[in-house]
Scaffold this active site. Structure first.
Site, mmCIF file in Angstrom:
data_model
loop_
_atom_site.group_PDB
_atom_site.id
_atom_site.type_symbol
_atom_site.label_atom_id
_atom_site.label_comp_id
_atom_site.label_asym_id
_atom_site.label_seq_id
_atom_site.Cartn_x
_atom_site.Cartn_y
_atom_site.Cartn_z
ATOM 1 N N ARG A 25 -20.488 -2.771 10.265
ATOM 2 C CA ARG A 25 -21.761 -2.358 9.624
ATOM 3 C C ARG A 25 -22.698 -3.545 9.459
ATOM 4 O O ARG A 25 -23.905 -3.418 9.650
ATOM 5 C CB ARG A 25 -21.487 -1.701 8.266
ATOM 6 C CG ARG A 25 -20.920 -0.307 8.397
ATOM 7 C CD ARG A 25 -20.280 0.163 7.142
ATOM 8 N NE ARG A 25 -19.059 -0.581 6.869
ATOM 9 C CZ ARG A 25 -18.089 -0.176 6.046
ATOM 10 N NH1 ARG A 25 -18.212 0.948 5.404
ATOM 11 N NH2 ARG A 25 -17.002 -0.898 5.869
ATOM 12 N N ASP A 58 -17.283 -7.243 9.877
ATOM 13 C CA ASP A 58 -17.494 -5.820 9.573
ATOM 14 C C ASP A 58 -18.607 -5.255 10.474
ATOM 15 O O ASP A 58 -19.725 -5.770 10.505
ATOM 16 C CB ASP A 58 -17.878 -5.683 8.103
ATOM 17 C CG ASP A 58 -17.806 -4.255 7.631
ATOM 18 O OD1 ASP A 58 -16.948 -3.950 6.798
ATOM 19 O OD2 ASP A 58 -18.631 -3.425 8.109
ATOM 20 N N GLU A 79 -2.531 7.856 9.895
ATOM 21 C CA GLU A 79 -1.216 7.269 10.172
ATOM 22 C C GLU A 79 -0.219 7.612 9.070
ATOM 23 O O GLU A 79 0.958 7.815 9.335
ATOM 24 C CB GLU A 79 -1.353 5.753 10.324
ATOM 25 C CG GLU A 79 -2.051 5.379 11.620
ATOM 26 C CD GLU A 79 -2.533 3.947 11.667
ATOM 27 O OE1 GLU A 79 -3.578 3.656 11.053
ATOM 28 O OE2 GLU A 79 -1.879 3.114 12.304
ATOM 29 N N GLY A 86 -11.113 -0.072 14.944
ATOM 30 C CA GLY A 86 -11.254 -0.386 13.522
ATOM 31 C C GLY A 86 -11.400 -1.880 13.383
ATOM 32 O O GLY A 86 -11.979 -2.537 14.256
ATOM 33 N N LYS A 106 0.883 -1.177 0.000
ATOM 34 C CA LYS A 106 0.000 0.000 0.000
ATOM 35 C C LYS A 106 0.906 1.207 0.000
ATOM 36 O O LYS A 106 1.902 1.220 0.730
ATOM 37 C CB LYS A 106 -0.802 0.046 1.307
ATOM 38 C CG LYS A 106 -2.140 -0.625 1.233
ATOM 39 C CD LYS A 106 -2.940 -0.229 2.467
ATOM 40 C CE LYS A 106 -3.714 -1.420 2.964
ATOM 41 N NZ LYS A 106 -4.080 -1.398 4.357
ATOM 42 N N GLU A 163 -14.642 6.523 14.291
ATOM 43 C CA GLU A 163 -14.949 7.764 13.554
ATOM 44 C C GLU A 163 -16.369 7.773 13.007
ATOM 45 O O GLU A 163 -16.961 8.840 12.821
ATOM 46 C CB GLU A 163 -13.981 7.910 12.358
ATOM 47 C CG GLU A 163 -12.567 8.220 12.766
ATOM 48 C CD GLU A 163 -11.563 8.001 11.636
ATOM 49 O OE1 GLU A 163 -11.940 8.141 10.453
ATOM 50 O OE2 GLU A 163 -10.398 7.693 11.935
ATOM 51 N N ASN A 164 -16.898 6.570 12.710
ATOM 52 C CA ASN A 164 -18.160 6.505 11.965
ATOM 53 C C ASN A 164 -19.380 5.992 12.711
ATOM 54 O O ASN A 164 -20.502 6.261 12.295
ATOM 55 C CB ASN A 164 -17.969 5.630 10.726
ATOM 56 C CG ASN A 164 -16.992 6.254 9.755
ATOM 57 O OD1 ASN A 164 -17.217 7.335 9.244
ATOM 58 N ND2 ASN A 164 -15.877 5.573 9.522
ATOM 59 N N HIS A 170 -0.585 0.157 17.059
ATOM 60 C CA HIS A 170 -1.310 1.367 16.620
ATOM 61 C C HIS A 170 -0.694 2.628 17.223
ATOM 62 O O HIS A 170 -1.359 3.651 17.359
ATOM 63 C CB HIS A 170 -2.800 1.349 17.040
ATOM 64 C CG HIS A 170 -3.627 0.285 16.415
ATOM 65 N ND1 HIS A 170 -4.567 -0.429 17.127
ATOM 66 C CD2 HIS A 170 -3.682 -0.176 15.148
ATOM 67 C CE1 HIS A 170 -5.152 -1.291 16.322
ATOM 68 N NE2 HIS A 170 -4.632 -1.173 15.106
HETATM 69 P P1 AMP Z 1 -10.540 0.386 9.838
HETATM 70 O O1 AMP Z 1 -9.822 -0.889 10.173
HETATM 71 O O2 AMP Z 1 -10.085 1.547 10.644
HETATM 72 O O3 AMP Z 1 -10.593 0.658 8.372
HETATM 73 O O4 AMP Z 1 -12.071 0.163 10.268
HETATM 74 C C1 AMP Z 1 -12.865 -0.804 9.683
HETATM 75 C C2 AMP Z 1 -14.143 -0.973 10.511
HETATM 76 O O5 AMP Z 1 -14.859 0.275 10.523
HETATM 77 C C3 AMP Z 1 -15.099 -2.015 9.940
HETATM 78 O O6 AMP Z 1 -15.575 -2.849 10.995
HETATM 79 C C4 AMP Z 1 -16.231 -1.172 9.406
HETATM 80 O O7 AMP Z 1 -17.464 -1.822 9.454
HETATM 81 C C5 AMP Z 1 -16.241 -0.010 10.386
HETATM 82 N N1 AMP Z 1 -17.017 1.111 9.857
HETATM 83 C C6 AMP Z 1 -16.783 1.869 8.769
HETATM 84 N N2 AMP Z 1 -17.819 2.733 8.566
HETATM 85 C C7 AMP Z 1 -18.727 2.483 9.542
HETATM 86 C C8 AMP Z 1 -20.008 3.028 9.891
HETATM 87 N N3 AMP Z 1 -20.566 3.990 9.182
HETATM 88 N N4 AMP Z 1 -20.638 2.513 10.980
HETATM 89 C C9 AMP Z 1 -20.082 1.525 11.701
HETATM 90 N N5 AMP Z 1 -18.896 0.988 11.432
HETATM 91 C C10 AMP Z 1 -18.223 1.439 10.377
#
Ligand code: AMP
Length: 398
Positions: free
Chosen positions: A284, A282, A383, A209, A14, A333-334, A179
């Site tokens: 979501r 995931d 990061e 995450g 990446k 964040e989300n 992290h």
């Molecule tokens: P990362 O490893 O930081 O990329 O985070 C990935 C995680 O963030 C996954 O479990 C995603 O489902 C979660 N994520 C991303 N967007 C959302 C959202 N809108 N609501 C809940 N979880 C989310």
């Protein structure tokens, strides 16, 4: 200064090209399936998507394709690879040797090699990325930025496990934490955002995450964190189990007749949100399943919420209070809902969020209630920018 940030996996590369003056990402790319059939390069520059499939037998060939893509006449951003002033490499395990980022020389490469037993999944791949870039960019300075470095300020009472001291002295068994680049970045950014001096703050950073860790940061220094010798310890994650009684390993091995490696593979890849819910790793998908009445998805959510609450409570106790709680990474964040659930009932700590202010995703925000003594903030992690800045600081006077 233009800095190339590289994060090498065993079959992936990446990369991001970052302008450290403007903080802008000039290009972002991913090469997948290196050394396997169907190697693919995807790059994005200002919305322009460039993608192709081409065999790449190893990381050296892949690095050359990365440079070609960055300097491509139609899809690139550089006219010449000499415009890259430095390369910043993410390295997962720095052991006890690295307390900060360093310019890579032969000694650093040897030390990263020595840490392979501690980071067997990541360090060999990170090294391949470093050596490949050195081969295709022999005159460009390279910097290593370690996931563990920021946590090297933890005191022995936080990093030692309750096992015979011999294991620490001989085998370096201890909590390292991961992290670190993210915890360092978001804690510093949170202080800046709130207009406060980080040297006078007790901050709890929740990096949530696919992999998750929580850190206690007292006056700018990490004093405890949830991940351990490996990233398996701590809260429930996408596919990792988080903390459990180590005797579970033996119990499963004896009952199912499987090896310790197989149990660890299950704990790393098939546990966590995925294993408990049986739905997905995931968040979501877990939220959607829980919403539609899937009880295992609901309990997976609850295990994670409770785990985060327990760390916040214990880190506040360890620091004699907390001034700022930070939510970051994909979930932090989300997920408006997770933040609301975690912060519920935290007023005993003087921490409460404003449900309206909490309705934000992926941007910096103060979500604290007006009467909350503790500031609760959302700070998107970056990061790559942190790695690029470290590289800039180390090479600017070369
Ligand atoms: P990362 O490893 O930081 O990329 O985070 C990935 C995680 O963030 C996954 O479990 C995603 O489902 C979660 N994520 C991303 N967007 C959302 C959202 N809108 N609501 C809940 N979880 C989310």
């Amino acid at each position: 200064m233009k800095v190339l940030v590289v994060n090498a996996g065993s079959s992936s590369l990446k990369y991001q090209l970052i302008d450290t003056d403007t903080k802008n990402t000039l290009a972002k790319g991913l090469i997948e399936r290196i050394g396997i059939d169907g190697t693919k390069l995807k790059q994005e520059v200002n919305g322009d998507k460039y993608e192709f499939e081409h065999p790449m037998k190893d990381h050296v060939v892949a690095s050359q394709f990365m440079l070609d893509a960055l300097t491509d006449e139609n899809h690139g951003v550089l006219s010449n690879m000499d415009e890259i002033a430095a390369v910043g490499h993410r390295v997962v395990h720095g052991g006890e040797k690295f307390t900060q980022s360093v310019i890579i020389d032969d000694e650093v490469i040897e030390a990263i090699k020595e840490n392979i037993p501690l980071g067997p999944l990541h360090n060999p791949a990170n090294l391949m990325g470093i050596m490949a870039c050195q081969e295709v960019m022999p005159n460009t300075p390279m910097v290593a930025v370690f996931d563990t470095a920021f946590h090297q300020t933890m005191p022995p009472k936080a990093f030692l496990y309750g096992v015979p001291m011999d294991y620490y002295e001989r085998l370096h068994v201890r909590r390292y934490g991961f992290h670190g680049t993210s915890h360092r970045y978001v804690s510093a950014r949170a202080a800046e955002f709130l207009g406060k001096d980080i040297n006078n703050l007790r901050i709890i950073t929740c990096h949530l995450g696919n992999g998750s860790s929580i850190a206690a940061i007292h006056n700018g220094k990490s004093v405890d964190t949830s991940m351990g010798l490996t990233p398996l310890e701590g809260v429930l994650m996408g596919t990792r189990c988080g903390s459990l009684d180590p005797a579970v390993v033996q119990y499963i091995m004896n009952n199912d007749g499987i090896s310790v490696d197989e149990v660890l593979e299950i704990f790393n890849k098939k546990s966590g949100l995925l294993g408990v819910s049986g739905v997905s790793s995931d968040m979501r998908d877990i939220d959607a399943a829980a919403e539609s009445g899937n009880e295992n998805a609901l309990v997976a959510q609850q295990i994670l919420d409770m785990g985060i609450k327990k760390y916040i409570g214990s880190y506040a106790a360890v620091m004699g209070g907390v001034d700022v709680i930070v939510f970051t990474a994909g979930i932090g964040e989300n997920s408006i809902e997770l933040r609301e659930r975690v912060m519920e009932g935290m007023s005993f700590l003087g921490a409460a969020i404003d449900k309206e202010k909490n309705k934000v995703r992926g941007k910096e925000a103060d979500i604290s209630a007006d009467d909350s003594k503790v500031k609760v903030v959302v700070i998107p992690t970056n990061e790559e920018l942190a790695i690029a800045r470290d590289a800039f600081e180390l090479v600017k006077n070369l």
